[in-house]
Design an enzyme around this catalytic site. Structure first.
Site, PDB file in Angstrom:
ATOM      1  N   SER A 174      -1.623   1.600  14.029  1.00 19.42           N
ATOM      2  CA  SER A 174      -1.219  -0.046  12.754  1.00 19.42           C
ATOM      3  C   SER A 174      -0.767  -1.077  13.288  1.00 19.42           C
ATOM      4  CB  SER A 174      -0.515   1.303  11.344  1.00 19.42           C
ATOM      5  OG  SER A 174       0.778   1.552  11.897  1.00 19.42           O
ATOM      6  N   ASP A 194       9.515   0.977   5.170  1.00 19.22           N
ATOM      7  CA  ASP A 194       9.271   0.963   6.050  1.00 19.22           C
ATOM      8  C   ASP A 194       9.273   0.244   6.483  1.00 19.22           C
ATOM      9  OD1 ASP A 194       6.900   0.645   7.623  1.00 19.22           O
ATOM     10  OD2 ASP A 194       5.635   0.055   6.663  1.00 19.22           O
ATOM     11  N   HIS A 218       6.323  -1.626  10.506  1.00 18.60           N
ATOM     12  CA  HIS A 218       5.474  -2.413  10.236  1.00 18.60           C
ATOM     13  C   HIS A 218       6.381  -3.797   9.932  1.00 18.60           C
ATOM     14  CE1 HIS A 218       3.274   0.927  10.056  1.00 18.60           C
ATOM     15  NE2 HIS A 218       2.249   0.588  10.928  1.00 18.60           N
TER      16      HIS A 218
END
Length: 560
Positions: free
Chosen positions: A276, A527, A530
């Protein structure tokens, strides 16, 4: 009886009126035929062509957001699409996961009927891309440093054709496998000296400087931006993290010019392959280029593909969690259902396409914190969050497995007889969970600017993963036998400073999401792996641009 007279005006006017009508209608018919032919043959006539010939309207699809593109095939130069009036419908993690389950069967049927009949050509027929980006469920945490590849991930690959049963069990002599204690050092990992492109400019030593010229795009000017990385769209109150540029100590890293990049990549294909974080970088690249030209979506189940017509440039993304082959059937004492990673076999899900690519950017590492069984030469040698028989000695832990996998895939790239392009290894991307792991109270909340030297928080897991990755790269370089270039893009230390660049708790547009610590001091779910878009991740593509440009110039110089 009335007599007929040739001088009667009423009898003379009728033939003239008929002739006039016939002439007018005929002229109008000729005009309409010519005008229709012109419109249908031109880009402006795409809508007319669709109306008469039934061509399906093309849509640009983001995670949880569908943006109809009325221009579809038009090349729009220096014209940013206006999405201000569109409402982004964000999906929470559970919603995405449910959607994946509901569509997986139909996607499998589509794959069998369309994709598996023959190998798709990169410049082939337009096929609508999947509208879902499935997510991972909660995973167990790593023995070394638990943090997720995140619950949002494209687990599309886990059951898709990209991860097939291995047909060729290659052999690769593994390094002396041994377990290592992970310890924090007093300083952050040094940037690898061999990683710099040439003696004149080391891209990986420098500093972050304030840049008030603003980001390369806006969060509302890019329709393919994943909602969970749309920090401004998700309500993040600060924006200064968008206004910093990386300044190498010995030179300047140019601001990304999309027109120049597309010209550099004329007739070529750039592929982002991996997890990802690879998707994060690929979407950043698309968002930057989108400000100059709206691409055509030529994606299918096997890969995302965006075609820029002005220069015949293709941007591709292929999912591969570990970059090596994986199987799920029973093997020795490992039952069915547990992922088996064949560390000495590259993932054929993308290796079959390598000859069609000119530049490949590889991303991996974070999935080695997830449950899996490690296999070398068809023998189980270790596992992560799985080792049922404690009487058996584990030869390879997850850190060693990562190093072996890097050597495997890079050796495959450097020895592929039909690949002469550029492979860029993007080094391990640091996370910034402070005070715990992703599921044990780790947080990056409140970080609004890059860290100072004295503020850096040491991450032993990041350090050792970076070391193993570079070791695998160095071993592959020694085995290189083709005409390709193998470059190490060392962003790990550079991005250790960017604790401000993650979504944190701003992962969805939900107005009721928790963004503050609770009364007990517990931070909200967040998060810190990312990267916000726009944000620091855009610098990765400025580095890619510079590396590719220099390599092309080197080749041109050698040829002359």
């Amino acid at each position: 009886m009335a007599s007929f007279s040739s001088k009667d005006p009423s009898t003379l006017s009728y033939p003239k009126s008929l002739l006039s009508i016939v002439t007018t209608v005929g002229g109008l018919a000729v005009f309409l035929i010519l005008a229709s032919s012109f419109l249908v043959s031109q880009p402006i006539g795409a809508a007319v062509h669709e109306y008469f010939y039934g061509v399906q309207q093309h849509s640009l699809v983001g995670d949880g957001i569908t943006f109809p593109d009325p221009r579809r095939d038009d090349v729009v130069i220096n014209d940013t699409p206006n999405f201000n009036n569109l409402t982004a419908v964000g999906k929470n993690e559970k919603g995405l996961e449910d959607e994946k389950d509901q569509t997986s069967k139909s996607q499998e049927e589509t794959s069998k009927s369309q994709d598996e009949k023959k190998e798709p050509d990169l410049k082939g027929e337009i096929i609508e891309n999947s509208t879902q980006t499935p997510v991972l469920s909660e995973s167990n945490h790593s023995v070394v440093q638990p943090h997720p590849e995140s619950k949002q991930e494209d687990e599309e690959s886990s059951s898709s054709s990209l991860q097939k049963e291995s047909k060729n069990e290659g052999s690769l002599q593994s390094s002396d496998a041994h377990s290592e204690d992970i310890k924090s050092s007093s300083t952050a990992p040094n940037s690898i000296k061999q990683a710099k492109l040439d003696p004149e400019c080391d891209l990986y030593h420098g500093k972050w400087i304030s840049d008030q010229s603003g980001p390369l795009y806006r969060n509302d000017s890019c329709p393919v931006l994943t909602q969970m990385q749309n920090c401004q769209g998700n309500g993040r109150p600060d924006k200064d993290y968008e206004n910093w540029r990386w300044k190498p100590a010995q030179c300047d890293l140019p601001r990304f010019d999309p027109k120049k990049f597309l010209e550099l990549m004329r007739g070529k294909t750039l592929a982002f392959i991996g997890d990802s974080v690879a998707r994060n970088q690929m979407e950043s690249m698309l968002c930057i280029l989108w400000q100059y030209e709206v691409p055509k979506n030529r994606g299918n189940k096997r890969m995302q593909r965006y075609y820029f017509r002005s220069t015949s440039t293709m941007i591709v993304r292929i999912w591969s969690s570990w970059l090596v082959n994986q199987t799920s059937g029973p093997l020795d004492f490992a039952p069915a259902g547990v992922v088996k990673l064949h560390l000495d076999v590259p993932d054929d899900g993308f290796m079959q396409y390598i000859p069609q690519f000119d530049v490949v950017v590889l991303s991996s590492g974070h999935w080695f914190a997830k449950q899996s069984v490690y296999v070398l030469n068809k023998e189980i040698v270790g596992g992560q969050l799985w080792w049922p028989d404690k009487s058996r000695k584990m030869k390879v832990n997850n850190v060693e497995a990562f190093g072996i996998s890097v050597e495997t895939i890079l050796t495959a790239m450097a020895t592929h007889p039909k690949f002469s392009g550029i492979t860029i290894v993007r080094s391990f991307s640091p996370d910034h969970y402070e005070g715990g792991a992703w599921n044990t109270g780790g947080s990056c909340t409140g970080k609004v600017k890059p860290a100072e030297d004295g503020e850096l928080v040491e991450n032993g897991f990041t350090n050792i993963m970076h070391e193993k990755q570079f070791t695998g790269y160095s071993r592959a370089i020694k085995k290189k036998s083709n005409k390709s270039a193998l470059l190490f893009m060392d962003i790990t230390q550079v991005f250790a400073y960017r604790h401000d660049g993650h979504p944190g708790p701003y992962r969805s547009p939900d107005p009721n999401k928790i963004t503050k610590r609770g009364p007990d001091g517990k931070p909200p779910p967040q998060d810190c792996l990312h990267w916000c878009m726009p944000g620091p991740v855009d610098t990765w593509n400025e580095l890619v641009f510079d590396l590719v440009r220099r390599e092309f110039e080197r080749r041109q110089s050698n040829a002359s």
